[in-house]
Design a protein around this motif. Structure first.
Motif, mmCIF file in Angstrom:
data_model
loop_
_atom_site.group_PDB
_atom_site.id
_atom_site.type_symbol
_atom_site.label_atom_id
_atom_site.label_comp_id
_atom_site.label_asym_id
_atom_site.label_seq_id
_atom_site.Cartn_x
_atom_site.Cartn_y
_atom_site.Cartn_z
ATOM 1 N N LYS A 121 -3.922 5.334 3.982
ATOM 2 C CA LYS A 121 -3.353 4.000 3.765
ATOM 3 C C LYS A 121 -3.586 3.103 4.980
ATOM 4 C CE LYS A 121 0.817 5.418 3.020
ATOM 5 N NZ LYS A 121 0.521 6.841 3.294
ATOM 6 N N ASN A 138 -13.011 5.340 3.883
ATOM 7 C CA ASN A 138 -12.521 4.411 4.899
ATOM 8 C C ASN A 138 -13.346 4.505 6.168
ATOM 9 O OD1 ASN A 138 -10.242 3.170 3.644
ATOM 10 N ND2 ASN A 138 -9.080 5.058 3.925
ATOM 11 N N VAL A 163 -1.188 -1.257 -4.353
ATOM 12 C CA VAL A 163 -2.368 -0.400 -4.214
ATOM 13 C C VAL A 163 -1.875 1.017 -3.955
ATOM 14 C CG1 VAL A 163 -4.424 0.118 -2.856
ATOM 15 C CG2 VAL A 163 -3.835 -2.261 -3.350
ATOM 16 N N LEU A 197 -7.189 2.361 5.519
ATOM 17 C CA LEU A 197 -7.656 1.341 4.583
ATOM 18 C C LEU A 197 -7.373 -0.058 5.129
ATOM 19 C CD1 LEU A 197 -8.851 0.565 1.837
ATOM 20 C CD2 LEU A 197 -6.538 0.748 0.879
ATOM 21 N N THR A 218 -9.606 8.054 -1.887
ATOM 22 C CA THR A 218 -10.311 8.182 -0.617
ATOM 23 C C THR A 218 -10.902 9.587 -0.453
ATOM 24 O OG1 THR A 218 -8.276 8.862 0.517
ATOM 25 C CG2 THR A 218 -8.766 6.496 0.466
ATOM 26 N N GLY A 271 1.507 5.573 -1.140
ATOM 27 C CA GLY A 271 0.835 6.856 -1.338
ATOM 28 C C GLY A 271 1.350 7.914 -0.383
ATOM 29 N N SER A 293 -5.860 10.870 -2.066
ATOM 30 C CA SER A 293 -6.999 11.545 -1.456
ATOM 31 C C SER A 293 -7.646 12.503 -2.443
ATOM 32 C CB SER A 293 -6.554 12.322 -0.216
ATOM 33 O OG SER A 293 -7.617 13.108 0.282
ATOM 34 N N VAL A 341 0.867 -1.183 0.000
ATOM 35 C CA VAL A 341 0.000 0.000 0.000
ATOM 36 C C VAL A 341 0.899 1.226 0.000
ATOM 37 C CG1 VAL A 341 -1.867 1.207 1.180
ATOM 38 C CG2 VAL A 341 -1.731 -1.286 1.303
ATOM 39 N N VAL A 358 -2.819 4.687 -3.015
ATOM 40 C CA VAL A 358 -3.913 5.399 -2.356
ATOM 41 C C VAL A 358 -3.712 6.901 -2.521
ATOM 42 C CG1 VAL A 358 -5.201 5.707 -0.212
ATOM 43 C CG2 VAL A 358 -4.068 3.516 -0.685
ATOM 44 N N VAL A 369 -6.784 3.621 -5.411
ATOM 45 C CA VAL A 369 -7.875 3.878 -4.483
ATOM 46 C C VAL A 369 -7.941 5.380 -4.225
ATOM 47 C CG1 VAL A 369 -8.730 3.542 -2.133
ATOM 48 C CG2 VAL A 369 -7.693 1.622 -3.365
#
Length: 265
Positions: A50, A220, A153, A53, A188, A44, A157, A42, A155, A186
């Motif tokens: 993160k 999340n 993954v 998540l 968020t 980001g 925002s 994960v 992540v 992802v």
């Protein structure tokens, strides 16, 4: 609600029963010697969610709410000080990484250090080390060896969403070279009042142009907001299931083709 419950239960059971290679229907398609766990990194910037998540993963898998991974926000230093493994299901481990300051040169140096040698215990930062690191990034990414990373993954925002896909192109290309698959993205904080939804729409279009097929928008669960929400549950469970599908393809490809060096573990 009953429809949500059925899908939630089905996805939870699938993820709980997962073993590496099991998303292939035919046993002949599955890897000959699968690893013990699917390993998902994960990545980001700081404060994008993160760790939240990963905590949400535990929650939707039926473990009850618990802040196992320390959470920060965009105005704080990264709460995750070093890469940490979390076994969210018996066959799936997530690697939570330090938040990066920003995309661009500094981000890529940090990320190369993180993905290239995360568990050696040598978290040293000095001028010569950085010089040597930058000089060796390409060798580290393209050299021969084994790669234990099965899925990435990324992540991001939706709040202050001021990066472009081009900003991340180097990162996306490197991850694609390592595994044969692009990262799962992802996004968020999609419901935050400051979010400009047209920016998200344009960003997703840019991802699609760069062959990023799997993009999840979700909220999340957090320490301050973890009241059960079926839509949140479904979004996280679907993401987890997609990680297993992508990861199994990577495991099979790595078994059949030349291996790349990344040393995520």
């Amino acid at each position: 609600m009953e429809q949500y419950d059925d899908e939630i239960n089905e996805l939870r059971e699938q993820n709980a029963a997962y073993t590496p290679g099991s998303t292939f229907r035919s046993s002949r398609q599955r890897p000959m010697i699968p690893p013990h766990h699917l390993l998902v990194a994960v990545l980001g910037p700081t404060g994008v969610g993160k760790s939240a998540l990963i905590n949400s993963m535990f929650y939707v898998m039926g473990h009850g709410w618990e802040c196992r991974a320390p959470e920060a926000n965009a105005t704080q230093p990264s709460a995750t000080r070093e890469p940490t493994l979390y076994e969210v299901a018996s066959g799936i481990k997530f690697i939570d990484n330090r938040g990066m300051r920003e995309f661009g040169g500094g981000f890529m140096v940090d990320l190369a250090r993180e993905v290239g040698d995360v568990f050696t215990g040598q978290w040293e930062w000095n001028q010569q080390f950085i010089v040597d690191l930058v000089a060796g990034i390409e060798r580290a990414w393209t050299g021969q060896g084994t790669c234990d990373l099965h899925c990435a993954v990324l992540v991001l925002s939706a709040v202050n969403f001021n990066i472009t896909v081009q900003d991340m192109k180097i990162l996306i290309d490197k991850l694609r070279k390592l595994t044969g698959e692009p990262p799962i993205v992802v996004i968020t904080h999609r419901d935050h009042p400051d979010v400009r939804h047209h920016v998200i729409r344009d960003f997703k279009a840019g991802l699609q142009e760069n062959r990023i097929d799997y993009v999840f928008e979700l909220e999340n669960y957090t320490a301050s907001d973890h009241m059960f929400d079926p839509e949140k549950h479904l979004a996280v469970l679907r993401l987890l299931r997609q990680c297993t599908v992508v990861g199994d393809r990577v495991i099979k490809n790595l078994e059949e083709g030349p291996k790349k060096r990344c040393n995520i573990l």
